[in-house]
Design a protein around this motif. Sequence first.
Motif, PDB file in Angstrom:
ATOM      1  N   GLY A 171       0.829  -1.212   0.000  1.00  0.00           N
ATOM      2  CA  GLY A 171       0.000   0.000   0.000  1.00  0.00           C
ATOM      3  C   GLY A 171       0.853   1.247   0.000  1.00  0.00           C
ATOM      4  N   LEU A 172       1.807   1.312   0.947  1.00  0.00           N
ATOM      5  CA  LEU A 172       2.652   2.500   1.026  1.00  0.00           C
ATOM      6  C   LEU A 172       3.500   2.644  -0.229  1.00  0.00           C
ATOM      7  CD1 LEU A 172       3.790   2.597   4.711  1.00  0.00           C
ATOM      8  CD2 LEU A 172       2.386   4.249   3.508  1.00  0.00           C
ATOM      9  N   SER A 173       3.933   1.497  -0.755  1.00  0.00           N
ATOM     10  CA  SER A 173       4.737   1.559  -1.966  1.00  0.00           C
ATOM     11  C   SER A 173       3.957   2.223  -3.088  1.00  0.00           C
ATOM     12  CB  SER A 173       5.162   0.143  -2.355  1.00  0.00           C
ATOM     13  OG  SER A 173       5.102  -0.045  -3.735  1.00  0.00           O
ATOM     14  N   PHE A 174       2.660   1.867  -3.198  1.00  0.00           N
ATOM     15  CA  PHE A 174       1.864   2.503  -4.259  1.00  0.00           C
ATOM     16  C   PHE A 174       1.725   3.996  -4.022  1.00  0.00           C
ATOM     17  CE2 PHE A 174      -2.400   3.906  -5.642  1.00  0.00           C
ATOM     18  CZ  PHE A 174      -2.124   3.910  -6.990  1.00  0.00           C
ATOM     19  N   ILE A 175       1.354   4.348  -2.790  1.00  0.00           N
ATOM     20  CA  ILE A 175       1.118   5.772  -2.508  1.00  0.00           C
ATOM     21  C   ILE A 175       2.394   6.587  -2.723  1.00  0.00           C
ATOM     22  CG2 ILE A 175       0.487   7.399  -0.709  1.00  0.00           C
ATOM     23  CD1 ILE A 175      -1.228   5.180   0.497  1.00  0.00           C
TER      24      ILE A 175
END
Lengths: 639, 102, 175
Positions: free
Chosen positions: A99-103
């Motif tokens: 998730g954080l990687s995408f954001i």
Amino acid sequence: MCLEVNLELLFLLPIFLPLLTAIFLFFNKNLFNELITNFFTLNSALLSFAISFYVFVMLALDKFQPINYSIFQWTNTPDIKIGFTLDGLSGIMLLLVTGLSFIIQLFSTSYMETDEKHNNYFVYFNFFVFSMLLLVMSSNFLVMFFGWELVGLSSYLLISFWSKKPAAAKAGNKAFILNRVGDFGFLIGLMIILNTFNTFDFYTVLKSASDVPENTITLITLFLLLGAFGKSAQFPLFSWLPDAMEGPTPASALIHAATMVTAGVFMLVRISPILQHSKIAGMVIISFGLLTALLAAFSAINQYDIKKVLAYSTISQLGFMFIAIGAGAYVAAIFHLVTHAFFKALLFLGAGAVIHSMHHEQDIRKMGALRKQMPVTASMMGIGTLAISGIPPLAGFWSKDEILASVFANGGIYYIFWALGLGAAFLTAFYMGRHWLLIFEKDNGFDHSNVNEAPKTMTRPLIILGLFSIFMGFINTPFFHGVEKVLHYSLEGVEITHLPEGITLIVLAVLSIGAGFTGLLIAYLIFSFEIFKRFNFKRINLDYPINLVKDLSFNVLYLNKFGNSIFVTGMKNFTRKVAVIVDGLIIDGSVNFVSTAFGKTSRVASATQTGLVRSYVVYFGLFLLLLIGLFIITPMVPQ
Amino acid sequence: MFEVTTDWYLTLSAILFSIGFFGMMIRKNALIMFMCIELMLNAVNLTFISASKHFGQIDGQIAVFFVLVVAAAEVVVGLAIIVSIFRKQSSASVDVLNVSRG
Amino acid sequence: MVDLILFFIPSALIIIGALIVVFAKNPVHNAMGLVMTLVSIAIIYITLNATFVAMVQMLVYAGAVMTLFLFVIMMIGVDKKEQSSESIKGQTFLVSGVFLILISILGYVAISSEFKWDLWFEAVEFAVEGTPQLIAGTLFTAWIFPFEIISILLIVATAAAIALAYDSKRKKNDV
């Protein structure tokens, strides 16, 4: 049946998708422009996140029963294999990382827009995500160690991303070398594990931990702890993290705030069934965690680099997680890990947005009163600041309060630890308040009329993270133990310190809220209300103690210089002496002695080699006669 | 009473060999050294022949035949070497030749 | 009695000739000493029933090889005096050492065997005549391979001698 098989293969996809993306982007480095690169990396990250989410939901429907999948068995005895596991713990981390990687990649697309190594950045980034997932999804220590080393490598690549800057190259080296110190301990721990348990598999090791003498357990955990200290930047090995801020800000947000540095915490929670057997290790963890939390928080209060404040804050918060682990509150540690990941990523991305708008100016003394120019960023960073300070009902409050309450619940000497932890929480609120006020509120007299709000691709991730920072805390409140349920199977058979009940809990919560508010209030009074200018404190001379505190804080109690003089300069001198004495005198000396001795003896021996035929005839006769004499003396047996 | 047995011949052969060997050690002229080699070879030949008689077999004499041929070949090559050395340094003394000194 | 005469007189000649070879100053004398030794050895051969080998010894050694020696002696000059003093350091010492060891070994052997020869194998009663027929019969059947090798060796030696002794410079000057 069909579903399970699918799930086993499916949870491998998010791990290897970033690797494939990294390879794909690497080989098409010269072919793709920014747009195509962004397209591929974002879609891959999104797909990865979607699959992770699906897998996590499926796992939740299955009551978080662990799923193991081994793709390669190397040897049976000792049991060494490449295996992956999906349980509550790795599920949370999977979701968090993807998730954080995408954001953050979304943020990076505009932050790194004009950089000439744009493509490289995403290659490294995806490679990092792969390594981190390898670390968290591993079902045994060996694969975890692979991930552990690979995150170190990708962290090195990203820290020294702008390697033309000498500071960045140096910082990369420093991070890498200090991590080596930790990894050395980790590796020794692994060897002891293999020697003791004859396997690397988490499940087997953790199940049979109670059969092993406590000393061995302590030894294993202390060595693993050294690895965790290195990776999570705890007290003796923390100084690489502030320097690591030379890397691109979004990378710092993901690696040096949200995920990689929490690998140590993750690992300790993973081995918590072993850890609970060793009282010494618990005390070591909590005392070092506390020391780190206080030291880093103290150091953060007089930093002027917008990212360094956050770096020290990260170290301090990691210290909190270690305190939680040391107190036996493993759920609280993971919970704080998750909430911290969101609000610290938010703060870092906010800092990134500010840096971007300020045209790569990082000194907060040259900022100030940016609130009007950058309202979205300012409000989101404000949310992050409140969250980290522990103001309810934001995420940080729930997790930090749970940690402090759990420490308090242990009783005895832990009351002191609790009090010190509360002090660290107060310092946190103070320096974060100062940070926000100096950037956005206080007018430093600089003209910022040309500073504009960051582009939408930057503010949108901030808003997403801001929402998470507000609401993430509700997944594990005293009224709803969400994270504990998720981790139920991962922490099977582990004694978890629970929160105190009733009025104690409320008092503790009020106290920690009070600490947060007081910290923010004092920050406001000093930096925005400017109390020192408005009121005359001439009667009490405060200049000297304040300057002392400022100096000590800015120089991190001179620990860096101390360490430098011992480990860098001292080592250099020592090794130079070693080079002269051991290498020059002993090794070279012995080699030279051997060669000169050979030279001398052979010169003596070569005197017999006159080159004259008649000498050789004499030698020949002499030895022929000696041989004949030998034959005669030797008793012969007639046949 | 005195019968000439094989050991007499062997003794003679040993004496001849020793004289040849001492000649090798004390003479400096390459030609004389070659002659000493011939002496030693003949001592060996004498041993072969007496052994041939001792054992009643002809092979000893054939071995002498071979030694003769080898000696002839050796003398041919050796004398050629002496001649070429003599051309270089106009002396047949081996004491001047110490190119292979260690 | 004839046996003894036929042994001792050639033996004495052999040893005298050998001593002349070693100690004579004039190379021609040395060569003559060698001839004396070789001829006496041929006589010994005849007493040992090796008549053909004796003939070959006379022809090849005392004839061909000695002629070769004399040629070379004439070529490099007789008048060149050999330096009499020892030039190699320690050579005298070593030679006398070798001599002493030889004497001591001989003495040891003689004393330990009580001045008796003890050959391991008894001498055979019958005598083998080294006639050309017998030698040729054995040489060209059982020893044919070494014989061929030896022939190759001779050719090689001849070629080598030519190659060594051939002086290209001098030849150019002559032409």
